[in-house]
Design an enzyme around this catalytic site. Structure first.
Site, PDB file in Angstrom:
ATOM      1  N   HIS A  83       1.026  -1.098  -0.122  1.00  0.00           N
ATOM      2  CA  HIS A  83      -0.117  -0.176  -0.085  1.00  0.00           C
ATOM      3  C   HIS A  83       0.907   1.074  -0.035  1.00  0.00           C
ATOM      4  CE1 HIS A  83      -3.875   2.326   0.891  1.00  0.00           C
ATOM      5  NE2 HIS A  83      -2.825   3.182   1.334  1.00  0.00           N
ATOM      6  N   CYS A  84       0.962   1.909  -1.010  1.00  0.00           N
ATOM      7  CA  CYS A  84       1.659   3.277  -1.203  1.00  0.00           C
ATOM      8  C   CYS A  84       1.112   4.310  -0.803  1.00  0.00           C
ATOM      9  CB  CYS A  84       2.254   3.549  -2.682  1.00  0.00           C
ATOM     10  SG  CYS A  84       3.408   4.732  -2.775  1.00  0.00           S
ATOM     11  N   PRO A  85       1.361   5.148   0.319  1.00  0.00           N
ATOM     12  CA  PRO A  85       0.679   6.373   0.826  1.00  0.00           C
ATOM     13  C   PRO A  85       0.989   7.426  -0.108  1.00  0.00           C
ATOM     14  CG  PRO A  85       2.362   5.927   2.385  1.00  0.00           C
ATOM     15  CD  PRO A  85       2.435   4.715   1.577  1.00  0.00           C
TER      16      PRO A  85
END
Lengths: 397, 161
Positions: free
Chosen positions: A167-169
């Site tokens: 999950h890439c913020p």
């Protein structure tokens, strides 16, 4: 009692479980926390604006007009890849509908046999053999499915994602099967853009220093200082990330597998998905088929479709199942099904999932709404014929 | 339309609302059904492929041969969609060069095959499954996880197309 229902067109994305936010009537799908994504946008657009404002006029005149042109093309490509990564469905697997969940539960019960009371039931795992390696498929208690190989549940978005990478913020979304190549191209092009801007910042300052001296050159282009700072810190992280993902792609691994060490170590299985050829692995990941989204976000939902508070899955949709035109996607059948075994809650079942089990197809309406004008009902039909359903209906309220 | 949706809500509990149309008289009896789910076959990796094992619940309704033919055809179609070859590489490279804007005007290989799958399932339903009071559901409706076959227990109920 009005016989006319005002039916609002509800699209499926409005009822999807999970913690995603949707924009543009379901066309855009992102994670809930978007703050860091806005920061990414600000940094890229801000730095490029400074570059076009300070560097480009000088360099276009003194060096070449191709410099701003190439920078603009690169900038547009970076933005396109960023937005594509952020806004697309990463490969979310829809949750199991109640009948499917029950079916799986029954299979698990059959496989486990009798567990003496007081004892913990064995973990829900299925073994499959892929390319002569045994891979364990885990059961997801939230989505009520056995996760396909390489899929993982993202706790931030509360979805199972196929070929889950991470999950890439910075991008404001999960990176999975459908958007991994865009993510990779984003990091690659951003590395190139950062190097490009950094290089020409240096060239610009050097050229000006030759004429005026270093300090006055800096005073003339204050933007350059800011750009150099941003680029310097970005360079290490983005170029490093690009290198890391290039390594992963050549081995056909995901970040998730790498972190967990799924395929490393002597006693672990070897990666069964790798073609054992770097070129082939790269081709598959980057130039492979573009998978469609299996979440029908923009399909229309039937207004009366059952959506319990803890609904596990989107309901069937058909703009008119009883009439004669079909919506573009065929709708699955909605029937009363006898669930012979209720979903068995255990210590892992989220509490809110438990009450929804016995209402597989109950409409979310109060009984009063079912008293229609006579002309719309065939004489023998009655809404309360099925006792099971009426009990379930009551439970829903 | 309001009228149609209204009828849907009335019949939701008691009647089947299927993708095919049927006359109102047929909807008057309560229809009960069970569902059989054909799971994915992961033995060849993450390719979309369904198990060809004939479920026992369908033994009384359907020939093994029909079932295997349906599943095999579906598997072949999905294999065609996911094939790694010259065509898919060309599509991928071309799309990358145009920053994926080409997909605004062009359909991907996968989408073309999904349309073929939808057509095949409709066809199979009309010819094989509905006459036996069964209904095949397109796997895309279930996230390409299962092939759902609904077994209608009331034999007199035949959803007509």
């Amino acid at each position: 009692m009005s016989a006319v229902m005002i039916s609002r067109k509800v699209r499926k994305w409005e009822k999807l479980p999970g913690k995603n936010t949707f924009c543009c009537d379901g066309r855009v799908m992102m994670a809930r926390q978007k703050g860091v994504f806005y920061l990414t946008l600000f940094l890229i657009i801000g730095t490029c604006a400074l570059f076009f404002g300070f560097e480009c006029p000088y360099l276009a005149v003194h060096l070449s007009a191709a410099i701003p042109v190439f920078a603009a093309v690169l900038f547009l490509f970076v933005m396109a890849m960023l937005l594509r990564t952020s806004f697309s469905d990463p490969g979310v697997l829809p949750r199991a509908l109640p009948e499917e969940a029950t079916f799986i539960e029954m299979e698990i019960e059959a496989a486990n046999g009798n567990v003496p009371s007081g004892q913990r039931p064995p973990p829900r795992i299925r073994n499959v053999e892929i390319n002569n390696q045994i891979v364990k498929l885990k059961y997801c208690y939230t989505c009520k499915i056995f996760r396909p190989p390489r899929a993982s549940h993202c706790s931030i978005c509360d979805n199972c994602v196929d070929r889950f990478d991470h999950h890439c913020p910075w991008v404001g979304n999960c990176v999975g099967k459908r958007n991994y190549r865009y993510f990779y191209l984003f990091t690659l092009s951003l590395s190139l853009l950062t190097i490009y801007i950094f290089t020409f910042d240096i060239v610009h300052v050097v050229m000006r220093s030759v004429d005026d001296g270093f300090l006055s050159a800096l005073k003339e282009t204050p933007g350059t200082v800011l750009e150099v700072l941003v680029c310097f810190f970005t360079l290490w992280s983005v170029v490093g990330l690009t290198g890391f993902h290039t390594y992963l792609i050549s081995l056909n691994q995901t970040t998730n597998e790498d972190i967990k060490g799924s395929w490393s170590g002597k006693n672990r299985v070897q990666n069964p998905y790798s073609h054992k050829n770097i070129f082939k692995n790269c081709c598959e990941v980057l130039c492979g088929p573009t998978y469609p989204s299996v979440l029908d976000r923009r399909g229309l939902m039937r207004d009366d479709s059952p959506v319990s508070a803890s609904s596990a899955a989107p309901s069937s949709s058909s703009s008119s199942s009883l009439s004669f035109s079909n919506s573009s996607k065929p709708a699955p059948a909605t029937v009363t099904t006898r669930t012979t075994a209720p979903l068995i809650p255990n210590e892992h079942t989220p509490d809110d999932a438990k009450p929804s089990i016995d209402a597989p197809a109950a409409p979310g309406r109060s009984p009063e709404d079912h008293l229609p004008a006579p002309s719309f009902i065939p004489p023998l039909a009655s809404p309360e014929t099925d006792a099971e359903a009426s009990v379930a209906k009551d439970k829903n309220h | 339309m309001a009228t149609t949706n209204f009828n849907c809500s009335l019949f939701n509990n008691d009647q089947a609302a299927t993708q095919n149309t049927h006359s109102l008289q047929e909807l008057q009896q309560p229809v009960v059904s069970t569902k059989v789910f054909i799971q994915r076959d992961y033995s060849s990796g993450t390719l979309c492929k369904f198990q060809n094992k004939f479920p026992t619940e369908l033994e009384s309704r359907l020939d093994r041969q029909h079932f295997e033919e349906t599943i095999q055809t579906l598997n072949n179609l999905y294999a065609e969609a996911e094939k790694l070859g010259g065509k898919s590489y060309l599509e991928g490279c071309l799309a990358c060069l145009t920053a994926y804007t080409i997909f605004l005007c062009m359909e991907t290989q996968y989408e073309k095959v999904l349309k073929k799958v939808a057509k095949y399932i409709k066809d199979q339903n009309e010819k094989v499954y509905i006459p036996r009071s069964l209904l095949l559901t397109d796997p895309i409706e279930r996230g390409l996880r299962v092939v759902e076959i609904t077994v209608f227990e009331d034999r007199s109920f035949v959803p007509t197309s």
